[in-house]
Design a protein around this motif. Structure first.
Motif, PDB file in Angstrom:
ATOM      1  N   LYS A   1      34.965  47.448  45.730  1.00  0.00           N
ATOM      2  CA  LYS A   1      36.233  47.456  45.009  1.00  0.00           C
ATOM      3  C   LYS A   1      36.804  48.868  44.976  1.00  0.00           C
ATOM      4  O   LYS A   1      36.105  49.824  44.613  1.00  0.00           O
ATOM      5  N   TYR A   2      38.080  48.973  45.380  1.00  0.00           N
ATOM      6  CA  TYR A   2      38.766  50.262  45.255  1.00  0.00           C
ATOM      7  C   TYR A   2      39.176  50.494  43.805  1.00  0.00           C
ATOM      8  O   TYR A   2      39.077  51.603  43.291  1.00  0.00           O
ATOM      9  N   ARG A   3      39.623  49.434  43.128  1.00  0.00           N
ATOM     10  CA  ARG A   3      40.019  49.530  41.723  1.00  0.00           C
ATOM     11  C   ARG A   3      38.827  49.103  40.860  1.00  0.00           C
ATOM     12  O   ARG A   3      38.418  47.943  40.891  1.00  0.00           O
TER      13      ARG A   3
ATOM     14  N   PRO B   1      42.154  45.145  31.763  1.00  0.00           N
ATOM     15  CA  PRO B   1      42.798  43.820  31.889  1.00  0.00           C
ATOM     16  C   PRO B   1      41.909  42.676  31.430  1.00  0.00           C
ATOM     17  O   PRO B   1      42.412  41.632  31.006  1.00  0.00           O
ATOM     18  N   ARG B   2      40.592  42.854  31.494  1.00  0.00           N
ATOM     19  CA  ARG B   2      39.700  41.802  31.012  1.00  0.00           C
ATOM     20  C   ARG B   2      39.842  41.612  29.508  1.00  0.00           C
ATOM     21  O   ARG B   2      39.840  40.474  29.009  1.00  0.00           O
ATOM     22  N   SER B   3      39.951  42.715  28.776  1.00  0.00           N
ATOM     23  CA  SER B   3      40.122  42.608  27.325  1.00  0.00           C
ATOM     24  C   SER B   3      41.466  41.972  26.977  1.00  0.00           C
ATOM     25  O   SER B   3      41.577  41.220  26.003  1.00  0.00           O
ATOM     26  N   LYS B   4      42.493  42.250  27.781  1.00  0.00           N
ATOM     27  CA  LYS B   4      43.801  41.628  27.529  1.00  0.00           C
ATOM     28  C   LYS B   4      43.746  40.123  27.756  1.00  0.00           C
ATOM     29  O   LYS B   4      44.323  39.342  26.981  1.00  0.00           O
ATOM     30  N   LEU B   5      43.054  39.705  28.813  1.00  0.00           N
ATOM     31  CA  LEU B   5      42.925  38.270  29.075  1.00  0.00           C
ATOM     32  C   LEU B   5      42.143  37.572  27.971  1.00  0.00           C
ATOM     33  O   LEU B   5      42.525  36.493  27.503  1.00  0.00           O
ATOM     34  N   ILE B   6      41.036  38.167  27.560  1.00  0.00           N
ATOM     35  CA  ILE B   6      40.237  37.575  26.486  1.00  0.00           C
ATOM     36  C   ILE B   6      41.045  37.518  25.194  1.00  0.00           C
ATOM     37  O   ILE B   6      41.033  36.507  24.475  1.00  0.00           O
TER      38      ILE B   6
ATOM     39  N   ALA C   1      40.610  41.069  37.023  1.00  0.00           N
ATOM     40  CA  ALA C   1      40.034  40.687  35.729  1.00  0.00           C
ATOM     41  C   ALA C   1      39.584  39.228  35.744  1.00  0.00           C
ATOM     42  O   ALA C   1      38.505  38.900  35.231  1.00  0.00           O
ATOM     43  N   VAL C   2      40.400  38.356  36.329  1.00  0.00           N
ATOM     44  CA  VAL C   2      40.025  36.935  36.422  1.00  0.00           C
ATOM     45  C   VAL C   2      38.762  36.775  37.251  1.00  0.00           C
ATOM     46  O   VAL C   2      37.832  36.043  36.881  1.00  0.00           O
ATOM     47  N   GLU C   3      38.701  37.489  38.373  1.00  0.00           N
ATOM     48  CA  GLU C   3      37.515  37.411  39.223  1.00  0.00           C
ATOM     49  C   GLU C   3      36.276  37.913  38.494  1.00  0.00           C
ATOM     50  O   GLU C   3      35.194  37.314  38.585  1.00  0.00           O
ATOM     51  N   SER C   4      36.425  39.019  37.754  1.00  0.00           N
ATOM     52  CA  SER C   4      35.292  39.580  37.022  1.00  0.00           C
ATOM     53  C   SER C   4      34.807  38.632  35.929  1.00  0.00           C
ATOM     54  O   SER C   4      33.597  38.464  35.733  1.00  0.00           O
ATOM     55  N   LEU C   5      35.738  38.005  35.209  1.00  0.00           N
ATOM     56  CA  LEU C   5      35.348  37.092  34.139  1.00  0.00           C
ATOM     57  C   LEU C   5      34.724  35.800  34.671  1.00  0.00           C
ATOM     58  O   LEU C   5      33.941  35.155  33.971  1.00  0.00           O
TER      59      LEU C   5
ATOM     60  N   THR D   1      51.788  40.354  30.761  1.00  0.00           N
ATOM     61  CA  THR D   1      52.342  40.434  32.110  1.00  0.00           C
ATOM     62  C   THR D   1      52.973  41.793  32.386  1.00  0.00           C
ATOM     63  O   THR D   1      52.760  42.383  33.450  1.00  0.00           O
ATOM     64  N   LEU D   2      53.732  42.305  31.424  1.00  0.00           N
ATOM     65  CA  LEU D   2      54.481  43.538  31.654  1.00  0.00           C
ATOM     66  C   LEU D   2      53.614  44.785  31.623  1.00  0.00           C
ATOM     67  O   LEU D   2      54.003  45.827  32.165  1.00  0.00           O
ATOM     68  N   THR D   3      52.463  44.722  30.977  1.00  0.00           N
ATOM     69  CA  THR D   3      51.612  45.909  30.856  1.00  0.00           C
ATOM     70  C   THR D   3      50.400  45.875  31.777  1.00  0.00           C
ATOM     71  O   THR D   3      49.564  46.775  31.715  1.00  0.00           O
ATOM     72  N   THR D   4      50.307  44.853  32.617  1.00  0.00           N
ATOM     73  CA  THR D   4      49.149  44.721  33.502  1.00  0.00           C
ATOM     74  C   THR D   4      49.621  44.475  34.926  1.00  0.00           C
ATOM     75  O   THR D   4      50.401  43.552  35.171  1.00  0.00           O
ATOM     76  N   MET D   5      49.158  45.280  35.862  1.00  0.00           N
ATOM     77  CA  MET D   5      49.511  45.080  37.259  1.00  0.00           C
ATOM     78  C   MET D   5      48.926  43.757  37.750  1.00  0.00           C
ATOM     79  O   MET D   5      47.807  43.397  37.378  1.00  0.00           O
ATOM     80  N   PRO D   6      49.669  43.000  38.571  1.00  0.00           N
ATOM     81  CA  PRO D   6      49.170  41.713  39.051  1.00  0.00           C
ATOM     82  C   PRO D   6      47.810  41.800  39.729  1.00  0.00           C
ATOM     83  O   PRO D   6      46.959  40.929  39.535  1.00  0.00           O
ATOM     84  N   LEU D   7      47.578  42.856  40.516  1.00  0.00           N
ATOM     85  CA  LEU D   7      46.283  42.993  41.177  1.00  0.00           C
ATOM     86  C   LEU D   7      45.165  43.230  40.165  1.00  0.00           C
ATOM     87  O   LEU D   7      44.055  42.711  40.321  1.00  0.00           O
ATOM     88  N   SER D   8      45.453  44.004  39.122  1.00  0.00           N
ATOM     89  CA  SER D   8      44.454  44.224  38.076  1.00  0.00           C
ATOM     90  C   SER D   8      44.167  42.939  37.322  1.00  0.00           C
ATOM     91  O   SER D   8      43.018  42.669  36.937  1.00  0.00           O
ATOM     92  N   LEU D   9      45.199  42.134  37.121  1.00  0.00           N
ATOM     93  CA  LEU D   9      45.014  40.851  36.445  1.00  0.00           C
ATOM     94  C   LEU D   9      44.130  39.928  37.276  1.00  0.00           C
ATOM     95  O   LEU D   9      43.251  39.237  36.742  1.00  0.00           O
ATOM     96  N   ALA D  10      44.344  39.934  38.593  1.00  0.00           N
ATOM     97  CA  ALA D  10      43.506  39.116  39.472  1.00  0.00           C
ATOM     98  C   ALA D  10      42.068  39.619  39.479  1.00  0.00           C
ATOM     99  O   ALA D  10      41.121  38.823  39.479  1.00  0.00           O
TER     100      ALA D  10
END
Length: 266
Positions: A235-237, A21-26, A138-142, A127-136
């Protein structure tokens, strides 16, 4: 609910689904920058082809992308019509009262229309290919490097995940309240603009009340379970950056370089 895109995840095993998800956000941020370099026919054609390839790789049915564009039609039309009627540069094609339609205005309107559609399509893929929790996550990691400047990365990620999680719930509440109002004789489609605005008030008041009640219950549940914030939490994920993620970022960078070289200098 079938037309709700925000906060919705479509399970799949496509190449886009498997990306970090980090690569998708970038990639999404790069795409938003690059799309403003597409200012002629060739660059727009390249952007459209690139976006269609991404849509095909996502293996998501086309109807979801159509539903993603529909809610933005009003904003897109308003912006494009504003460009058409209030751009005075170029050769005039039609003049009426204070309005003047020029060839440059039409070209700018088409350009803005394409930018809107391309950004919506790419954000719908995200949005459709990334789970909301994974997206969050990714934001936290970045945002972690910004913790040096006291930026609460974990809290921002938590707020994002909770917001995305409760979007479908709020939509359910809205539908339930509207059905209750219809049962009491409220017609949301009749009357002038002011009357339609007044019919929204009986929806907003109970919706805000239920939202605050739900937020208070969630805060109490988190405190009772000993929630302590981001420090020392595991982190579990686990996010894993792979070769495909690096190649994806490289593809978007190459797209940016190509468009920068082909864009028209104004």
């Amino acid at each position: 609910m079938d037309k709700l895109i925000l906060g919705r995840y479509i399970p799949g095993d496509s190449l886009v689904h498997r990306l970090d998800p980090r690569s998708k956000l970038i990639a999404m941020m790069l795409f938003i920058i690059v799309v403003f370099w597409a200012n002629n026919v060739v660059t727009n054609a390249i952007m459209l082809a690139f976006t269609l390839v991404a849509v095909i790789l996502s293996q998501i049915p086309v109807k979801f992308f159509i539903n993603g564009v529909k809610p933005m039609i009003g904003i897109i039309l308003f912006t494009t019509l504003f460009q058409v009627f209030f751009t005075t540069q170029g050769n005039p094609l039609f003049t009426f009262w204070v309005f003047k339609i020029t060839d440059f205005g039409l070209a700018q309107a088409l350009l803005i229309f394409m930018r809107f559609v391309l950004i919506i399509l790419m954000s719908t893929i995200l949005t459709l290919t990334t789970m909301p929790l994974s997206l969050a996550d990714a934001v936290e990691s970045l945002l972690k490097p910004l913790r040096v400047f006291k930026v609460p990365a974990h809290e921002i990620g938590l707020m994002l995940s909770l917001s995305l999680r409760f979007v479908p719930t709020l939509m359910d509440d809205t539908t339930r309240i509207m059905n209750a109002q219809r049962a009491r004789g409220v017609d949301f489609g009749e009357g002038n603009l002011m009357q339609k605005v007044k019919t929204i008030i009986p929806i907003l008041i109970p919706l805000f009340a239920s939202s605050f009640k739900r937020a208070d219950a969630l805060a109490t549940a988190m405190e009772s379970r000993g929630y302590q914030g981001g420090d020392g939490r595991t982190k579990y994920r686990q996010l894993k950056w792979q070769l495909s993620d690096s190649l994806t970022i490289l593809a978007f960078l190459l797209l940016g370089v190509t468009l920068f070289m082909l864009k028209t200098t104004v």
